[in-house]
Design a protein around this motif. Sequence first.
Motif, PDB file in Angstrom:
ATOM      1  N   GLN A  76     -10.563  48.414  75.173  1.00 25.63           N
ATOM      2  CA  GLN A  76      -9.110  48.226  75.152  1.00 25.63           C
ATOM      3  C   GLN A  76      -7.917  47.471  75.254  1.00 25.63           C
ATOM      4  N   LEU A  77      -8.586  46.413  75.732  1.00 24.09           N
ATOM      5  CA  LEU A  77      -8.395  45.392  76.143  1.00 24.09           C
ATOM      6  C   LEU A  77      -7.748  44.560  74.732  1.00 24.09           C
ATOM      7  N   SER A  78      -8.595  44.189  74.671  1.00 21.25           N
ATOM      8  CA  SER A  78      -9.146  43.677  72.875  1.00 21.25           C
ATOM      9  C   SER A  78      -8.707  44.351  72.127  1.00 21.25           C
ATOM     10  N   VAL A  79      -8.527  45.607  71.431  1.00 27.34           N
ATOM     11  CA  VAL A  79      -8.400  46.243  70.531  1.00 27.34           C
ATOM     12  C   VAL A  79      -7.052  46.675  70.329  1.00 27.34           C
ATOM     13  N   GLY A  80      -6.345  46.696  71.145  1.00 22.63           N
ATOM     14  CA  GLY A  80      -4.894  46.726  71.182  1.00 22.63           C
ATOM     15  C   GLY A  80      -4.294  45.911  70.331  1.00 22.63           C
ATOM     16  N   PRO A  81      -4.373  44.336  71.021  1.00 18.52           N
ATOM     17  CA  PRO A  81      -3.616  42.865  70.488  1.00 18.52           C
ATOM     18  C   PRO A  81      -4.668  43.334  69.091  1.00 18.52           C
ATOM     19  N   LEU A  82      -5.649  42.850  69.350  1.00 18.21           N
ATOM     20  CA  LEU A  82      -6.026  43.115  67.163  1.00 18.21           C
ATOM     21  C   LEU A  82      -5.155  43.502  66.576  1.00 18.21           C
ATOM     22  N   SER A  83      -4.901  44.911  67.077  1.00 17.68           N
ATOM     23  CA  SER A  83      -4.603  45.611  66.308  1.00 17.68           C
ATOM     24  C   SER A  83      -2.072  45.494  66.160  1.00 17.68           C
ATOM     25  N   ASP A  84      -2.096  44.696  66.958  1.00 19.75           N
ATOM     26  CA  ASP A  84      -1.220  44.388  66.716  1.00 19.75           C
ATOM     27  C   ASP A  84      -0.740  42.860  65.466  1.00 19.75           C
ATOM     28  N   ARG A  85      -2.378  42.766  65.461  1.00 12.50           N
ATOM     29  CA  ARG A  85      -1.953  41.258  65.391  1.00 12.50           C
ATOM     30  C   ARG A  85      -2.523  41.318  63.429  1.00 12.50           C
ATOM     31  N   TYR A  86      -3.286  42.499  63.275  1.00 14.16           N
ATOM     32  CA  TYR A  86      -4.541  42.607  61.962  1.00 14.16           C
ATOM     33  C   TYR A  86      -3.653  43.871  61.321  1.00 14.16           C
ATOM     34  N   GLY A  87      -3.032  45.099  61.505  1.00 16.15           N
ATOM     35  CA  GLY A  87      -2.827  45.940  61.532  1.00 16.15           C
ATOM     36  C   GLY A  87      -3.633  47.267  62.307  1.00 16.15           C
ATOM     37  N   ARG A  88      -3.424  48.409  61.865  1.00 21.66           N
ATOM     38  CA  ARG A  88      -3.834  49.525  61.976  1.00 21.66           C
ATOM     39  C   ARG A  88      -5.697  49.690  61.461  1.00 21.66           C
ATOM     40  N   ARG A  89      -5.395  49.473  60.699  1.00 20.95           N
ATOM     41  CA  ARG A  89      -6.918  50.045  60.175  1.00 20.95           C
ATOM     42  C   ARG A  89      -7.455  49.456  60.398  1.00 20.95           C
ATOM     43  N   MET A  90      -7.725  48.450  60.115  1.00 20.87           N
ATOM     44  CA  MET A  90      -9.275  47.619  59.955  1.00 20.87           C
ATOM     45  C   MET A  90      -9.932  47.619  61.376  1.00 20.87           C
TER      46      MET A  90
END
Length: 429
Positions: A76-90
């Motif tokens: 979760q620590l990684s995927v949360g910021p990733l979703s802020d950067r690349y969007g929610r779907r990918m």
Amino acid sequence: MASASVSRESVSQSAVFPQGVPGWVPLLLGFLTAVGPISTDIYLPAFPAMEDTFHTDAGNVQMTLSIWFVGLAIGQLSVGPLSDRYGRRMPMLIGNLIYTVASAVCAFAPDILTFSIARFVASLGASASLVIPTACVRDMVPDRNAGAKMLSRLVMVMGVVPILAPMLGGLVVAVASWRVIFWASAAYGAICVLCVLFLLPETLPFQKRVALSPVTLVTRYLTLLRDRGFTSHAMVTGFSTFMQFSYLTAASFVFIKIFGFSPLHFSMLFGVFSVFMIGASQVNGILVGRIDSARLLQGAVIVSLLGGALLVAVVAWGKWYAGPAWRHDQVWLMIGAMLLTLAPTGIIFPNAMMGALADHPSLAGAAAALAGTMQYVMGALAGALLGMFPTTSALPMAGCMFFGTVMMLFVCALRPKALEPQSQESGAG
């Protein structure tokens, strides 16, 4: 600033659903979020059977649950910021693919070590489904009370599958190998992949995505941790998770080995607990907006605390004072006390989570991730702690559950008093 923020949120919402959020969206988000709960719950009735298959002790099997929680926390620590950067779907798509493959590996693992490694990898993938649906709610519904109401609907949907999951797991253990459970988990993950591909809309527009770098990431998390409103609400969800996972880790051994329940009967009991938690979440959806969400949260925590105290009292009395003839009554009193302790989590989670996210619209993914990480770190601690005790008494489970409720009340008292009015003003602006 608040008005501008809300205006941007409204633009985001109208761009995704011009006529308002349709009713199928919470159903979809709930189905995706259920990947985490179903993977936790479905194999609980299989713990004793896995102990026999792997020729290991109960503590090692229980430790696989802690490994699962650790992976969810890290992911979760990684995927949360990733979703802020690349969007929610990918990130959701990649996470569900990882979960699907790793669950299949769990199904044919030859030993406890291979199973544990595959379980850890599966948890990293499943973490996307725990973080991103909550961030999607924040994207689409900026108002705190409306968001809490939508999360209550999501909790209802994500709770239906976990009700069925342990029942399915108990039935599988009764008639077939526990390995079938993980083939079913892999199939669930594959369905989630298809749902993300063909149904999930992108709720975070390109212009609202934020840059991602190690420095930015650390700064973002430090900003959240320094905010008293975020930290206090996130810790409420964390200790709620500690309490729930104390139950999840130990309940199968307590009811199956100590009180003689069959795996199927235990899974049915598990379903009863889940029904009450879902019912509480629906009561919360009705009351939010009529009663202040901070007051609802406080009341639910107090009810859970009373249930935890009663549970400890019942178990302690049965262990040290009552005779064997009292055993039947003790089981039913324990179940009643556990219902009183667990059911309020259906109110605690949506209100505490929206309290944590309310003042951070631009960091919804990171905030949901950090709050989720706190939850699963606490869950891992509960599992590791209970794994140190022998499975000959219900007292360790009852004691850990009560400790979680006490700490919930403590951190609830640390919430900033002005948070709720400020949040409502922002939503009105």
